[in-house]
Design a protein around this motif. Structure first.
Motif: not given
Length: 635
Positions: A575-582, A534-545, A514-519
């Motif tokens: 360009m760094r994606f800023d989900p807070r501004r979406a 579930s179970g994996a961990v978040l890799g580099a260059q990724l965000l989790l919401v 159910g987590d949303v993962v974005a670049p």
């Protein structure tokens, strides 16, 4: 400097408390007794380390500060960020002295402060405040942790803090470059060595480096001394002021700065290094290629990192053609996006060999689309040099086929994919392709013209403050070995299961269904997706919401983030994606779920179209090849 004068920023506090930076931001808002800043700026405030430690203890969140961490914070407080590299290098010089004569240092530490400072082996660099307390801290940590481990600890923190300035080559890529070049036991030169990452990975018997940044050059020299590597590192501009004129190494490895227009085009027009042609003003990487070739023995190898665009840019096609005709370019290996710290794109490794007198020019070049599979690059290069069968994902391309008007060295359309069907599997793949094409569009939402009118909007940032969502980012570095699955950016792009592996250490972000993962970087290829397992961990260059699904549907959020992909913050050339501004519409959760299903259908259609395109390209190529070489016939 007194220990109570040491300051930390929000990122330091997060590391000390083993939490994310968002947690520190929340603490500042929720707790009235959270310490007030004692310096810094409004966007990057600095806090007293002593005050922060006291607050963490009061609230039961204190994690014992490691001696190396405490030393690092004292070093940071001794100067500004511009001169911090000089402070780290000075600490390295003292730690080398501790390693060379520990008994003398134990005796010196018993002296009073003034006497101790008079016995130091080197003067403090300009702009760095060195007092007896800092010197004692350096020596004590060096004795407790070991001088090499202590220096490695503070150097790693410095690289992490200034990762965008230092552009250190990722360790797995550095080790691959060393293996391709066969550097172990050789004389190795790196003319753009940074802090010595490639030289340290090389296992060279003699390591030579040059670096434009003086602080980085000093750090590289100290790193080599701690590694007991023979050689030297010089500070200066390799292209304009070569520190090793006439030196011919066995192997040259290099990760040069990308896209530098001020590399010296005007001053170096008639330089004898341009054996394969004068590099265009905007093709600095081709200047570095020829500089490296001029420093390797006949028959020796050059392994150099190149931006993917250098393979096909029109201004460089003459030099690329001359490298091919001379037999100097032997392999082009495409890595995954982000493998080069200077670029968010997918870089290439070029493997070159300086022709020896009497050599017959080779007839082919190795091309490998390795992505994140660095083992494939190893296997393909070994098979190519041994004359063995090449693995899937690599191919031998005739040089004559590359010498057209473009001289395009891009691997994507020249390498046979591991999914490529052979003649025996052609019929089965044709059936799968036809079935896939018949099913295309079945899940597409039925959309009709006519808007819903203006709706009130909110932002993800407002939802964070309301506790509806939480945003997390994985650590900048992960252990290279382990059994814990890691979701990579390529996994996100392809919608596949996690393919990376790491060790289970503190600071990692665990993915839940159910987590949303974005670049992290906008336009980098991957799109926001909702995780199903579930179970994996978040890799580099990724965000989790992470959402509260009773208040915000994750598929609805993923679709809104996809639509708002342009909401980003410029970072250099990326360009760094800023989900807070979406932004997203304010809808009841039932309506969100309807829109979420539509977004999901569109994404599934996009994935199916990508799979169909890749499968059809492989099928068509196999059909042409099979008919041409006789392994397939008409019914």
């Amino acid at each position: 400097m007194r220990p109570e004068d040491v300051t930390v920023n929000a990122a330091d506090i997060a590391r000390l408390a083993d939490v994310g930076r968002a947690a520190v931001s929340n603490w500042r808002k929720r707790f009235e007794d959270f310490p007030q800043p004692v310096g810094g700026t409004a966007s990057s405030p600095a806090f007293s380390l002593a005050d922060i430690e006291a607050w963490l203890r009061r609230h039961g969140r204190y994690v014992e500060v490691a001696p190396v961490e405490r030393l690092w914070q004292r070093l940071r407080a001794s100067t500004d960020d511009i001169r911090l590299g000089d402070a780290v290098a000075y600490a390295g010089t003292l730690l080398l002295s501790v390693r060379q004569d520990p008994a003398s240092w134990r005796e010196s530490l018993r002296l009073d402060d003034d006497s101790l400072l008079r016995r130091l082996p080197a003067d403090a660099p300009d702009g760095v405040t060195v007092d007896a307390g800092l010197v004692r801290a350096i020596a004590e940590v060096g004795e407790a942790e070991g001088p090499a481990a202590a220096f490695r600890g503070i150097c790693d923190r410095y690289v992490e803090l200034h990762s965008r300035r230092l552009l250190a080559t990722p360790r797995p890529v550095a080790e691959l470059m060393a293996r391709l070049g066969g550097t172990v036991g050789a004389t190795v030169l790196d003319p753009a060595c940074g802090i010595g990452t490639l030289l340290l990975a090389s296992g060279a018997s003699r390591a030579l480096g040059q670096e434009l940044n003086e602080s980085a050059a000093r750090l590289a020299g100290i790193c080599l001394r701690f590694a007991d590597a023979a050689g030297s590192v010089a500070a200066g501009d390799s292209l304009r002021a070569d520190a090793f004129p006439g030196e011919l190494a066995d192997v040259v490895v290099c990760n040069p700065p990308f896209n530098e227009r001020g590399w010296g085009y005007e001053e170096l027009t008639s330089d004898p290094r341009w054996e394969y042609g004068l590099p265009p003003r905007g093709e600095s990487e081709l200047a570095w290629v020829q500089h490296c070739l001029s420093h390797v023995k006949p028959g020796g190898l050059v392994v150099i990192m190149m931006p993917g665009t250098a393979a096909a840019r029109r201004p460089g096609r003459r030099i690329r053609g001359n490298l091919l005709r001379a037999g100097a370019l032997r392999a082009v290996i495409t890595l995954s996006a982000g493998a080069a710290p200077a670029s968010s794109g997918a870089p290439d490794l070029w493997v070159l060999r300086r022709p020896a007198p009497g050599d017959s020019p080779p007839s082919d070049v190795l091309m490998v689309d390795a992505g994140e599979d660095l083992v494939l690059a190893d296997k393909a290069w070994k098979a190519f040099t041994d004359g063995a069968e090449l693995p899937a994902g690599s191919g031998s391309v005739r040089i004559i086929d590359l010498l057209d008007e473009e001289v395009d060295l891009s691997t994507g359309h020249r390498v046979v994919s591991s999914e490529q069907p052979g003649s025996a599997g052609y019929a089965a793949v044709r059936e799968r392709t036809e079935a896939l094409l018949r099913g295309l569009g079945a899940g597409l939402p039925r959309l009709v013209a006519g808007g819903r009118g203006e709706l009130p909007m909110t932002t993800v940032g407002e939802l964070v403050r309301a506790g509806v969502v939480a945003i997390m980012q994985g650590p900048l570095k992960m252990p290279d070995e382990g059994d814990l699955p890691v979701l990579t950016a390529k996994d996100l792009l392809l919608g596949r299961a996690p393919s990376g592996r790491t060790a289970d250490v503190a600071g990692q972000v665990r993915i839940e269904a159910g987590d949303v993962v974005a670049p992290l970087i906008a336009g980098s290829g991957p799109v926001p997706r909702v995780m199903t397992e579930s179970g994996a961990v978040l890799g580099a260059q990724l965000l989790l919401v992470r959402t509260d699904p009773e208040r915000l549907d994750p598929h609805f959020l993923a679709g809104c983030l996809r639509a708002a992909g342009g909401t980003s913050t410029r970072l250099g050339s990326s360009m760094r994606f800023d989900p807070r501004r979406a932004q997203l519409p304010r809808l009841a959760v039932e309506e969100q779920r309807r829109y979420g299903e539509a977004f999901r259908g569109l994404l599934e259609f996009e994935d199916a179209m990508r799979a169909a395109r890749e499968m059809s390209e492989s099928l068509v190529a196999a059909g042409f090849d099979g008919l041409f070489d006789g392994t397939l016939r008409l019914e």
